[in-house]
Design an enzyme around this catalytic site. Structure first.
Site, mmCIF file in Angstrom:
data_model
loop_
_atom_site.group_PDB
_atom_site.id
_atom_site.type_symbol
_atom_site.label_atom_id
_atom_site.label_comp_id
_atom_site.label_asym_id
_atom_site.label_seq_id
_atom_site.Cartn_x
_atom_site.Cartn_y
_atom_site.Cartn_z
ATOM 1 N N GLU A 71 11.973 54.701 -104.093
ATOM 2 C CA GLU A 71 13.060 54.978 -103.163
ATOM 3 C C GLU A 71 13.250 56.489 -103.128
ATOM 4 O O GLU A 71 13.491 57.119 -104.160
ATOM 5 C CB GLU A 71 14.349 54.262 -103.559
ATOM 6 C CG GLU A 71 14.250 52.760 -103.387
ATOM 7 C CD GLU A 71 15.594 52.051 -103.472
ATOM 8 O OE1 GLU A 71 16.595 52.690 -103.877
ATOM 9 O OE2 GLU A 71 15.649 50.850 -103.140
ATOM 10 N N GLU A 101 15.267 59.553 -102.662
ATOM 11 C CA GLU A 101 16.689 59.848 -102.746
ATOM 12 C C GLU A 101 16.924 61.317 -103.114
ATOM 13 O O GLU A 101 16.025 62.012 -103.576
ATOM 14 C CB GLU A 101 17.380 58.955 -103.789
ATOM 15 C CG GLU A 101 17.198 57.469 -103.558
ATOM 16 C CD GLU A 101 18.103 56.620 -104.431
ATOM 17 O OE1 GLU A 101 19.139 57.133 -104.917
ATOM 18 O OE2 GLU A 101 17.775 55.434 -104.632
ATOM 19 N N TYR A 122 19.199 39.733 -108.461
ATOM 20 C CA TYR A 122 20.297 40.571 -107.956
ATOM 21 C C TYR A 122 21.542 39.807 -107.525
ATOM 22 O O TYR A 122 22.623 40.397 -107.422
ATOM 23 C CB TYR A 122 19.806 41.469 -106.824
ATOM 24 C CG TYR A 122 19.796 40.839 -105.448
ATOM 25 C CD1 TYR A 122 20.797 41.142 -104.527
ATOM 26 C CD2 TYR A 122 18.784 39.971 -105.071
ATOM 27 C CE1 TYR A 122 20.779 40.581 -103.258
ATOM 28 C CE2 TYR A 122 18.764 39.419 -103.814
ATOM 29 C CZ TYR A 122 19.755 39.719 -102.906
ATOM 30 O OH TYR A 122 19.741 39.170 -101.655
ATOM 31 N N TYR A 155 23.867 53.074 -102.186
ATOM 32 C CA TYR A 155 23.120 52.372 -101.130
ATOM 33 C C TYR A 155 23.713 52.859 -99.820
ATOM 34 O O TYR A 155 24.278 52.117 -99.046
ATOM 35 C CB TYR A 155 23.328 50.871 -101.340
ATOM 36 C CG TYR A 155 22.569 49.918 -100.453
ATOM 37 C CD1 TYR A 155 21.182 49.938 -100.383
ATOM 38 C CD2 TYR A 155 23.260 48.942 -99.737
ATOM 39 C CE1 TYR A 155 20.510 49.017 -99.600
ATOM 40 C CE2 TYR A 155 22.596 48.012 -98.953
ATOM 41 C CZ TYR A 155 21.209 48.051 -98.890
ATOM 42 O OH TYR A 155 20.540 47.131 -98.116
ATOM 43 N N HIS A 213 18.161 52.621 -93.994
ATOM 44 C CA HIS A 213 17.577 51.818 -95.068
ATOM 45 C C HIS A 213 18.323 50.497 -95.215
ATOM 46 O O HIS A 213 17.701 49.420 -95.291
ATOM 47 C CB HIS A 213 17.630 52.596 -96.384
ATOM 48 C CG HIS A 213 17.226 51.791 -97.580
ATOM 49 N ND1 HIS A 213 15.931 51.382 -97.813
ATOM 50 C CD2 HIS A 213 17.967 51.307 -98.622
ATOM 51 C CE1 HIS A 213 15.881 50.694 -98.945
ATOM 52 N NE2 HIS A 213 17.103 50.633 -99.446
ATOM 53 N N GLN A 261 13.861 42.212 -108.616
ATOM 54 C CA GLN A 261 15.167 42.373 -107.972
ATOM 55 C C GLN A 261 15.536 41.162 -107.127
ATOM 56 O O GLN A 261 16.691 40.712 -107.122
ATOM 57 C CB GLN A 261 15.158 43.629 -107.104
ATOM 58 C CG GLN A 261 16.484 43.959 -106.452
ATOM 59 C CD GLN A 261 16.435 45.280 -105.683
ATOM 60 O OE1 GLN A 261 15.420 45.975 -105.676
ATOM 61 N NE2 GLN A 261 17.530 45.619 -105.048
ATOM 62 N N THR A 318 18.452 55.228 -100.734
ATOM 63 C CA THR A 318 17.224 55.548 -100.015
ATOM 64 C C THR A 318 17.521 56.238 -98.691
ATOM 65 O O THR A 318 18.358 55.790 -97.917
ATOM 66 C CB THR A 318 16.414 54.270 -99.763
ATOM 67 O OG1 THR A 318 16.201 53.608 -101.009
ATOM 68 C CG2 THR A 318 15.066 54.594 -99.142
ATOM 69 N N ASP A 359 13.960 56.536 -107.225
ATOM 70 C CA ASP A 359 14.480 55.325 -107.875
ATOM 71 C C ASP A 359 13.380 54.264 -107.828
ATOM 72 O O ASP A 359 13.270 53.509 -106.868
ATOM 73 C CB ASP A 359 15.740 54.866 -107.140
ATOM 74 C CG ASP A 359 16.261 53.534 -107.647
ATOM 75 O OD1 ASP A 359 15.900 53.150 -108.770
ATOM 76 O OD2 ASP A 359 17.019 52.881 -106.912
ATOM 77 N N LYS A 377 15.866 47.940 -111.620
ATOM 78 C CA LYS A 377 16.119 49.359 -111.413
ATOM 79 C C LYS A 377 16.144 50.142 -112.722
ATOM 80 O O LYS A 377 16.523 51.308 -112.738
ATOM 81 C CB LYS A 377 17.463 49.536 -110.704
ATOM 82 C CG LYS A 377 17.548 48.889 -109.328
ATOM 83 C CD LYS A 377 16.813 49.711 -108.294
ATOM 84 C CE LYS A 377 17.154 49.256 -106.889
ATOM 85 N NZ LYS A 377 16.597 50.152 -105.864
#
Length: 418
Positions: free
Chosen positions: A198, A200, A241, A127, A132, A237, A346, A230, A250
């Site tokens: 996402e 990446e 989370y 992350y 982001h 989430q 991201t 992703d 995920k």
């Protein structure tokens, strides 16, 4: 470094993603043949198993290309990686003495099916993009508390599932999960309604390690890079989370591009990480340019419709490099393996059109996107095809990764219905 000329004429186009400067590694098959390792050059693929069997490629006493993945080469280390690149360059360069021996080993890329280019040992997602993290944090906590207290000190990440990684072109099924909105009394079981991407980059570990390593050692251990999507179930989430982070949200799929672009091919595009707001501890400090100048974009195509470019950004927007992520991962003594995949997190820029997720682009669904077809999207609809592309622009050449694409299929019938 200018464009390097090849006797494979299609590799000499300034816009082709696979010039001699690139030589990315993948796995392919033709018709009913078994998958095997290949190297992309222009519109062709060099059959590495055949090149090794004929003696054109010899890197030691043990065959490295009798398997359908590149992990065996990874484990040989940087000196062998460099030797292979030198040999491939010699075989494919304009005026190569062994051209006639190589020509029969080329396969038209248009006739080939591409497969996973390596066996994923472990998968970790970070992350580590500040824009982001700030955008998402602002949505949920306000700008004054957008970044967690630890964010400017360490690259935050979580251990994902290696089994979730799939190659470009693999369909992605909308997941079911527990959902609970802010006004719901209790959770409910339903298909994800806020499915997202996402944008990446994925770094592939080539050299194993058994204990802590420096940022420079970590950079030396990286074999190459892929694009990575992703896929993220935002509503699942949001409920699951806290306090341990992403889990089922995920685990649906992580799509990668089919070609591994080696670190050597990206050397001309190195650039520095952004200026630090807080000084990092010594073991994470930058030791040179560790990011890359790679243009990135995302397109969305509704079923049967033309694609719309919904975001453009650049890998150099990252706050932490892959080398810093790998070094941090190893600080506890955690063993790192050949074939480990590290997702960057991201990659978003500072402008609205450079945000690397629909969560940001639609600002949590409050500002839907209008596609070229006239349709609106806050999140992904069934039948939508999402494609990630990346390209580093050199002096008369382009280094590409191949498309990273997936189409979202409708959720299954309730798998637990009685």
């Amino acid at each position: 470094m200018p464009l390097m000329k090849s006797w494979v004429s299609s590799a000499n186009s300034t816009a082709h993603p696979f010039p001699l400067n690139n030589l990315p590694y993948g796995v392919f098959s033709v018709d009913s043949d078994d998958p095997r390792c290949g190297v992309a050059i222009g519109d062709m693929i060099l059959d590495m198993q055949a090149a090794e069997e004929t003696g054109l490629i010899q890197l030691g006493d043990v065959p490295l290309f009798d398997v359908p993945y590149w992990n065996d080469l990874m484990e040989e280390g940087p000196a062998v990686w460099a030797a292979l690149r030198d040999r491939l360059t010699a075989l494919l360069s304009e005026g190569a003495a062994e051209q006639e021996k190589v020509e029969p080993l080329l396969v038209a890329a248009s006739a080939a099916e591409l497969h996973m280019p390596f066996a994923v040992s472990e998968y970790t997602d970070f992350y580590a993009g500040k824009n982001h993290a700030f955008n998402v944090g602002t949505m949920f906590r306000g700008p004054e508390n957008a970044l967690p207290p630890n964010w400017l000190h360490i690259p935050i990440g979580y251990n994902g599932r290696a089994s979730s990684v799939v190659v470009s072109g693999t369909d992605v099924r909308r997941p079911w999960g527990q959902l609970k909105g802010p006004n719901d009394d209790k959770p409910r079981w339903a298909p994800c309604a806020r499915f997202d991407i996402e944008l990446e980059m994925g770094a592939i570990v080539g050299t194993p390690s058994e204990g802590p390593i420096t940022v420079q050692e970590a950079d030396d251990h990286i074999f190459g890079y892929v694009l990575l999507n992703d896929w993220s179930a935002r509503d699942i989430q949001a409920w699951e989370y806290q306090p341990l982070g992403p889990f089922q949200a995920k685990a649906t799929a992580n799509t990668i591009s089919p070609w591994i672009v080696t670190k050597a091919a990206l050397e001309p595009f190195r650039c520095d990480t952004p200026e630090r707001e807080v000084e990092l501890l010594d073991h994470l400090k930058d030791c040179g340019p560790m990011l890359y100048d790679i243009d990135l974009e995302v397109t969305m195509a509704p079923e049967g419709k033309e694609a719309t470019t919904i975001a453009r950004t650049n890998y150099k927007e990252m706050y932490y490099s892959a080398a810093q992520q790998l070094a941090h991962h190893a600080t506890s003594g955690c063993p790192m393996n050949a074939g480990d995949l590290l997702g960057s997190g991201t990659i978003s820029g500072s402008t609205k059109d450079s945000r690397g997720s629909l969560l940001e682009l639609s600002w949590g669904g409050k500002e839907p996107l209008t596609l070229d077809s006239g349709e609106e999207r806050s999140f992904i609809a069934d039948g939508d095809t999402l494609t990630l592309r990346g390209a580093a622009k050199g002096d008369g050449y382009t280094i590409g990764f191949g498309d990273c694409t997936g189409t979202v299929l409708a959720a299954l019938e309730d798998p637990y219905a009685r």
